[in-house]
Design an enzyme around this catalytic site. Sequence first.
Site, PDB file in Angstrom:
ATOM      1  CD  GLU A 162      57.370 -12.158  94.257  1.00 48.70           C
ATOM      2  OE1 GLU A 162      57.320 -12.662  93.111  1.00 48.70           O
ATOM      3  OE2 GLU A 162      57.102 -12.803  95.293  1.00 48.70           O
ATOM      4  CD  GLU A 196      51.742 -11.725  99.014  1.00 46.18           C
ATOM      5  OE1 GLU A 196      52.225 -12.354  98.063  1.00 46.18           O
ATOM      6  OE2 GLU A 196      52.422 -11.347  99.998  1.00 46.18           O
ATOM      7  CG  ASP A 211      61.000 -10.940  98.070  1.00 53.97           C
ATOM      8  OD1 ASP A 211      59.799 -10.993  97.775  1.00 53.97           O
ATOM      9  OD2 ASP A 211      61.464 -10.181  98.943  1.00 53.97           O
TER      10      ASP A 211
END
Length: 491
Positions: free
Chosen positions: A281, A312, A470
Amino acid sequence: MDMEDWEQRHTEAFYNAKEALPYLDGMFVAYNSNIDAIRHLTEEDVTKLVGFFDEAEIQERVAVYPREIAEPMDFLARLLISMREGKAGEVPAYTEETHKWLKEHLGFDYARMGGQAGIISNLLAQLGLKKIVTYIPWLSEEQAEYFVNTGNILHPKVENGKVVLKAPAEAFNPGFGSKVNWIFEYSKDLNVTCAGGNFKVPRDNRLIISSRPKWIRLDMDRLVYEQLDSIFPVDGAMLSGYQMIKEEYEDGSTYKDYVEHSVEVIKKLKSLNPELRIHVELTSIQNRLIRKTLLTDIVAGNVHSLGLDTVEVANALNVLGYEELSYSVIRKGENGIMSLYQGAVQLMKDLRLERVHVHSLGFYICILAKGHPLTLKEQRDALLFSSVLAAAKALKGDIENFAEAEEGLRVPVSAKGLEDLENFKLYCTGRKLCSPDEFEYGYIYGPDHDAILIPTKVVDKPIATVGIGDTISAGAFAAMLARMKQIRSGK
Ligand code: ADP
């Protein structure tokens, strides 16, 4: 794309995952957790804080603009700067001094589990997985208290040279301090008077002091590494926290040492169970060298799956040399989703991954290498399940059990998400990645990859947004592994 169809698919996927999850033996989760201490500041609090110091000295410190919090005065200076501009800030603290001072002089309203591995462990535990083996190299007594008490989280502990699995509350190292991030929230229009000056806070925002104690090392205890077989059986591993790796340490070690150890752990996990799948992750990493090394040396060719958000994706593309594509992802605009898709495919290829799961507000894209282990319908179910979890988390702040996860089903599919995907249809059908019918199902069949695109449930006024990313990655990865296990058992 039809809204009703997607609502129906969410419901079906959620109950499919519910049936499949008990087939999992367990999940290994490492490395990062911390404590988030949250304090909402009132006018009285700020007046009190200012009262602890000499106002002329405060002014001087504000002018210096401290870039780290070495002592309480640095904190106050950065707080005043953040409040004056109504601008979010995040400043590192390398010592515990300010943490202790804040605890004594101010205190927090509430504290919660922070850090990806901490959040993921608690989520999977609350969803009722049989076993979660968590490994936090800096597990302290205080940190251990933030793991949920569901009985299914275990942590390796060395006893007389032998590794045993214990509840975090029995596995911490009494010699370790805690990594506490302070989050100071403040509201618009709050009046601040300091050093004869006066200002009104222009907007709601927050200042974070992120704790970076010098002793923190992203590493595994040698004995735990040597006896890693003690954590099995597990079906998957979710690894995160590599952003903690620093280029150089005071003891002369460098990032290369920690990267090497991290890769050894991954290789050993795979050798102990060749069926094991490993997910990394990602989160934002300011340091470009560390970001690139993580991708090329730890992720590439070693792990199966990567979870990340759109920013990201752009940051990863940037250090891998795809600058134009990276800017196009960031700019969003008309080609944003096309670039995001191309970027995710590029990551899959360059990093030799089986799966790249990108989450965005309103839709997820998951790129799958040919030969991935499930049908596209089953992969889609895993993603839809995670969309329900994200909605439940945004709605409630925490998902305490499966019944609370179910409440996510009440949240509608995002109309904006559907629209964004609709705009992507022409690109896909024009390039013959799928027929218009296949697109309606969210299935793409590329020349060298497959992909799933789903619109997701979005909560209008979320009560919390921390840790949703998450939650999405962990939910989808666990649901995928669970379905694989279920199939293997003949169901
Ligand atoms: P974090 O690291 O705090 O989890 P990320 O940027 O990684 O943040 O993930 C945030 C993700 O959470 C978004 O990509 C989006 O998919 C999801 N999300 C954010 N807000 C909501 C909301 N209100 N309802 C549903 N999902 C949300």
